[in-house]
Design a protein around this motif. Structure first.
Motif, PDB file in Angstrom:
ATOM      1  N   ASP A   1       0.822  -1.211   0.000  1.00  0.00           N
ATOM      2  CA  ASP A   1       0.000   0.000   0.000  1.00  0.00           C
ATOM      3  C   ASP A   1       0.858   1.265   0.000  1.00  0.00           C
ATOM      4  OD1 ASP A   1       0.749   0.292   2.657  1.00  0.00           O
ATOM      5  OD2 ASP A   1      -1.281   0.610   3.388  1.00  0.00           O
TER       6      ASP A   1
ATOM      7  N   ASP B   1       1.567   3.736   1.988  1.00  0.00           N
ATOM      8  CA  ASP B   1       2.541   4.062   3.040  1.00  0.00           C
ATOM      9  C   ASP B   1       3.385   2.858   3.453  1.00  0.00           C
ATOM     10  OD1 ASP B   1       0.381   2.953   4.260  1.00  0.00           O
ATOM     11  OD2 ASP B   1       0.029   4.589   5.672  1.00  0.00           O
ATOM     12  N   GLY B   2       3.244   1.772   2.734  1.00  0.00           N
ATOM     13  CA  GLY B   2       4.176   0.661   2.875  1.00  0.00           C
ATOM     14  C   GLY B   2       3.980  -0.204   4.096  1.00  0.00           C
ATOM     15  N   ASP B   3       2.899   0.024   4.846  1.00  0.00           N
ATOM     16  CA  ASP B   3       2.756  -0.738   6.084  1.00  0.00           C
ATOM     17  C   ASP B   3       1.701  -1.837   6.035  1.00  0.00           C
ATOM     18  OD1 ASP B   3       0.572   0.886   6.133  1.00  0.00           O
ATOM     19  OD2 ASP B   3       0.954   1.735   8.114  1.00  0.00           O
ATOM     20  N   VAL B   4       1.157  -2.098   4.857  1.00  0.00           N
ATOM     21  CA  VAL B   4       0.266  -3.239   4.681  1.00  0.00           C
ATOM     22  C   VAL B   4       0.614  -3.923   3.355  1.00  0.00           C
ATOM     23  CG1 VAL B   4      -2.113  -4.075   4.582  1.00  0.00           C
ATOM     24  CG2 VAL B   4      -1.603  -1.997   5.884  1.00  0.00           C
ATOM     25  N   VAL B   5       0.742  -5.252   3.425  1.00  0.00           N
ATOM     26  CA  VAL B   5       1.001  -6.057   2.226  1.00  0.00           C
ATOM     27  C   VAL B   5      -0.256  -6.861   1.920  1.00  0.00           C
ATOM     28  CG1 VAL B   5       2.400  -7.917   1.234  1.00  0.00           C
ATOM     29  CG2 VAL B   5       3.473  -6.184   2.701  1.00  0.00           C
TER      30      VAL B   5
ATOM     31  N   VAL C   1      -6.458   0.553   4.167  1.00  0.00           N
ATOM     32  CA  VAL C   1      -6.496   0.046   5.542  1.00  0.00           C
ATOM     33  C   VAL C   1      -6.276   1.231   6.473  1.00  0.00           C
ATOM     34  CG1 VAL C   1      -5.339  -1.433   7.232  1.00  0.00           C
ATOM     35  CG2 VAL C   1      -5.668  -2.235   4.879  1.00  0.00           C
TER      36      VAL C   1
ATOM     37  N   HIS D   1      -5.021   8.767  -1.403  1.00  0.00           N
ATOM     38  CA  HIS D   1      -4.666  10.190  -1.457  1.00  0.00           C
ATOM     39  C   HIS D   1      -3.763  10.498  -2.652  1.00  0.00           C
ATOM     40  CE1 HIS D   1      -0.938   8.619   0.218  1.00  0.00           C
ATOM     41  NE2 HIS D   1      -0.372   9.780  -0.020  1.00  0.00           N
TER      42      HIS D   1
ATOM     43  N   SER E   1      -7.136   2.521  -5.444  1.00  0.00           N
ATOM     44  CA  SER E   1      -6.745   1.782  -4.244  1.00  0.00           C
ATOM     45  C   SER E   1      -5.372   2.222  -3.781  1.00  0.00           C
ATOM     46  CB  SER E   1      -6.722   0.281  -4.572  1.00  0.00           C
ATOM     47  OG  SER E   1      -5.980  -0.448  -3.602  1.00  0.00           O
ATOM     48  N   CYS E   2      -5.155   2.127  -2.469  1.00  0.00           N
ATOM     49  CA  CYS E   2      -3.814   2.373  -1.929  1.00  0.00           C
ATOM     50  C   CYS E   2      -2.832   1.267  -2.318  1.00  0.00           C
ATOM     51  CB  CYS E   2      -3.883   2.471  -0.409  1.00  0.00           C
ATOM     52  SG  CYS E   2      -4.839   3.886   0.167  1.00  0.00           S
ATOM     53  N   PHE E   3      -3.356   0.133  -2.752  1.00  0.00           N
ATOM     54  CA  PHE E   3      -2.485  -1.000  -3.113  1.00  0.00           C
ATOM     55  C   PHE E   3      -2.175  -0.944  -4.606  1.00  0.00           C
ATOM     56  CE2 PHE E   3      -4.523  -2.108   0.820  1.00  0.00           C
ATOM     57  CZ  PHE E   3      -3.533  -2.747   1.546  1.00  0.00           C
ATOM     58  N   PHE E   4      -1.452   0.070  -5.005  1.00  0.00           N
ATOM     59  CA  PHE E   4      -1.201   0.286  -6.439  1.00  0.00           C
ATOM     60  C   PHE E   4       0.174  -0.205  -6.866  1.00  0.00           C
ATOM     61  CE2 PHE E   4      -0.320   4.293  -4.183  1.00  0.00           C
ATOM     62  CZ  PHE E   4       1.002   4.494  -4.521  1.00  0.00           C
ATOM     63  N   ARG E   5       0.925  -0.794  -5.933  1.00  0.00           N
ATOM     64  CA  ARG E   5       2.250  -1.321  -6.250  1.00  0.00           C
ATOM     65  C   ARG E   5       2.236  -2.837  -6.202  1.00  0.00           C
ATOM     66  NH1 ARG E   5       6.280   1.964  -2.365  1.00  0.00           N
ATOM     67  NH2 ARG E   5       4.518   1.828  -0.914  1.00  0.00           N
TER      68      ARG E   5
ATOM     69  N   TRP F   1       9.006  -3.203  -6.409  1.00  0.00           N
ATOM     70  CA  TRP F   1       7.591  -2.873  -6.491  1.00  0.00           C
ATOM     71  C   TRP F   1       7.375  -1.988  -7.711  1.00  0.00           C
ATOM     72  CZ3 TRP F   1       4.674  -5.558  -3.252  1.00  0.00           C
ATOM     73  CH2 TRP F   1       5.227  -6.015  -2.057  1.00  0.00           C
TER      74      TRP F   1
END
Lengths: 127, 127
Positions: free
Chosen positions: A76, A78-82, B30, B95, B100-104, B111
Motif C-alpha cells: 500500500d 505508506d508501505g505498512d500493509v502487504v 487500511v 490520497h 486503491s492504496c495498493f497500487f504497487r 515494487w
C-alpha cells in the motif's frame, strides 16, 4: 537494497498482511509477516506469515492443508500493509472451516454469521 | 451490550479497518477505527475512521470528497479487524488519486506501480 526494504515494518519488525482470494475476491484473513516471512513467501510462492502467539514463521496450511498459492503481492501507499492475492487450497482460509474469517455481518444491533462452515474444524485439524 | 462490544479493540482503543469496494472488489485501503468511529459509521452509513496522526475522527472524504457509502460491515473471527464494504465516491480511495492504496505490485526484485492516477491529488485537495 531490495523490495523488502520498501516495507515499513513496525517496531516489532512486523507488517500487516491481508489475504484476498484471487477468484472470489473475498478478503480471506488478516495476519502478520516479518521480513523473513515476506522473503519466503516471494521465493516459494506460498503464503508465509509470522505467528505472534507461537513466535515463529507460520506456513499457512502446515496443519490444515489449506495452503495459499501466491498470485500477486501488493504494497500500500505508506508501505505498512502487504496484500497477498492467493489461490486458497480447499476454498477455506478460516480455522472455523469457512472460506473467510469475515463471516459475521452487522445486522441491526448484532453480528450475524452469514457464511457456512464448509468443513468441520475437527476434521481439518485431526492429526 | 451492543455489537461494538464484540469488537476486540487494542490497548489504544483502536481496531484495524479494511475498506473493500463493493463493485470492483478491490481492497481500497487500511486504516483505524475507535468505538466512536464504528458507531458513527453504522449510524450514518458513511465510513468514519480514526486518524492517529490527527488524533480525531476522520470522516473519509471530508477533504477529498471521496466519501465511502457503507454497503456492509463485517467482523473477522477474532474480532480485531472490521471490513467496510463500500461504494467509493469518485472511484478513488487513495490520497495519490488512485482507486486503491495498493497500487504497487511486486515484479521481480522491486515494487512496480501498476494502477493509474485517476485524478491529480493537487486538484483533489485544492481548497
Amino acid at each position: 537494497m531490495t523490495w523488502a526494504d520498501d516495507v515499513a515494518f513496525d517496531e516489532r519488525g512486523l507488517v500487516t498482511v491481508i489475504a484476498q482470494d484471487a477468484a472470489s475476491r473475498r478478503v480471506l484473513m488478516v495476519a502478520w509477516a516479518n521480513r523473513e516471512a515476506l522473503l519466503e513467501t516471494a521465493a516459494t510462492g506460498q503464503a508465509v506469515y509470522y505467528s505472534r502467539s507461537r513466535a515463529r514463521l507460520w506456513r499457512k496450511g502446515e496443519e490444515s492443508g489449506h495452503r495459499q498459492r501466491i498470485k500477486e503481492l501488493r504494497l500500500d501507499c505508506d508501505g505498512d500493509v502487504v496484500l497477498y492475492v492467493v489461490e486458497q487450497a480447499g476454498g477455506i482460509a478460516c480455522h472455523t472451516g469457512r472460506e473467510s474469517c469475515f463471516f459475521r455481518s452487522l445486522d441491526g444491533d448484532s453480528w450475524r454469521t452469514v457464511d457456512p462452515v464448509l468443513k468441520d474444524p475437527e476434521l481439518i485439524y485431526r492429526k
